[in-house]
Design an enzyme around this catalytic site. Structure first.
Site, mmCIF file in Angstrom:
data_model
loop_
_atom_site.group_PDB
_atom_site.id
_atom_site.type_symbol
_atom_site.label_atom_id
_atom_site.label_comp_id
_atom_site.label_asym_id
_atom_site.label_seq_id
_atom_site.Cartn_x
_atom_site.Cartn_y
_atom_site.Cartn_z
ATOM 1 N N ASP A 101 36.060 42.891 27.668
ATOM 2 C CA ASP A 101 37.299 43.569 28.049
ATOM 3 C C ASP A 101 37.989 44.093 26.784
ATOM 4 O OD1 ASP A 101 39.866 44.281 28.891
ATOM 5 O OD2 ASP A 101 39.929 42.695 30.399
ATOM 6 N N HIS A 149 37.420 45.679 31.629
ATOM 7 C CA HIS A 149 38.750 45.415 32.198
ATOM 8 C C HIS A 149 38.815 45.670 33.702
ATOM 9 C CE1 HIS A 149 42.949 44.498 31.557
ATOM 10 N NE2 HIS A 149 43.322 45.592 32.204
ATOM 11 N N SER A 160 45.821 42.927 35.794
ATOM 12 C CA SER A 160 46.218 43.619 34.574
ATOM 13 C C SER A 160 47.737 43.507 34.369
ATOM 14 C CB SER A 160 45.710 45.067 34.630
ATOM 15 O OG SER A 160 45.836 45.701 33.383
#
Length: 208
Positions: free
Chosen positions: A156, A187, A106
């Site tokens: 996502d 995600h 991320s």
């Protein structure tokens, strides 16, 4: 020497294996991805770094203006800061600066992507778990032959598939050798992705 970033360094048994640079997601710490590092390459030395920016008390690697909207000025500055830190850490701990593979999730994947976008030879390779395009409108350095693994979720909400495909295309245009793995999930980082990243690493860097 000033080590400007909070970090952990764990010396590995295999000195030829790439050093793993572990970069956490928003709200993580330098301890978050140690299990992932062990899975990817048990013999590697590990340099795990904590982001220098706080957002509502949560560590990040650079500021953002809103969800999915990066503070580009800060991103560029923090990318330079991390790039300099890697050189300092290599000197401090005695590892080969040219033998670093980043693994980020991320926000950590985004700063790793930004290293690739800004600095030639900053990374020997990268594992980008749910990354976005760090910034647009710049000419990427020559990434010829640099291996990059991207894990993406078809559902996502933060990184839509178009984002992943654009990042893939930009890296390939610069010469990187990219492998993208799609999962049906969102995600979150899944066990399947982690194992796929480990298999890719072992194959790519011929690590026993």
């Amino acid at each position: 020497m000033t080590m400007k970033m909070k970090h952990l360094y764990i010396k590995g048994k295999n000195e030829e294996a790439p050093v793993l640079l572990m970069l956490h997601g928003t709200g993580g710490t330098e301890r978050d991805l140690l299990g992932l590092a062990e899975l990817i390459s048990p013999g590697s030395s590990v340099l795990s770094v904590r982001g220098n920016v706080l957002e509502n008390g949560m560590p990040r690697f650079f500021r953002r203006l809103a969800e999915g909207v990066f503070d580009i000025e800060d991103l560029v500055y923090r990318t330079g800061e991390l790039h300099e830190f890697l050189a300092e850490a290599a000197t401090e701990y005695g590892f080969d600066r040219s033998n670093i593979v980043a693994a980020g999730y991320s926000n950590g994947a985004n700063i790793a992507g930004s290293l690739l976008f800004h600095y030639k030879d900053s990374l020997k390779g990268a594992i980008l778990l749910h990354p976005m395009v760090p910034l647009r409108g710049i000419k990427l350095p020559d990434l010829s032959g640099v291996p990059v693994f991207i894990a993406a979720g078809e559902n996502d909400p933060l990184c839509p598939p178009t984002e992943t495909k654009e990042l893939d295309a930009l890296l390939r245009e610069a010469g990187a050798v990219v492998e993208v793995r799609w999962d049906r999930f969102g995600h979150q980082l899944t066990s399947a992705e982690a194992h796929a990243a480990a298999a890719w690493f072992k194959q790519t860097f011929a690590i026993e």
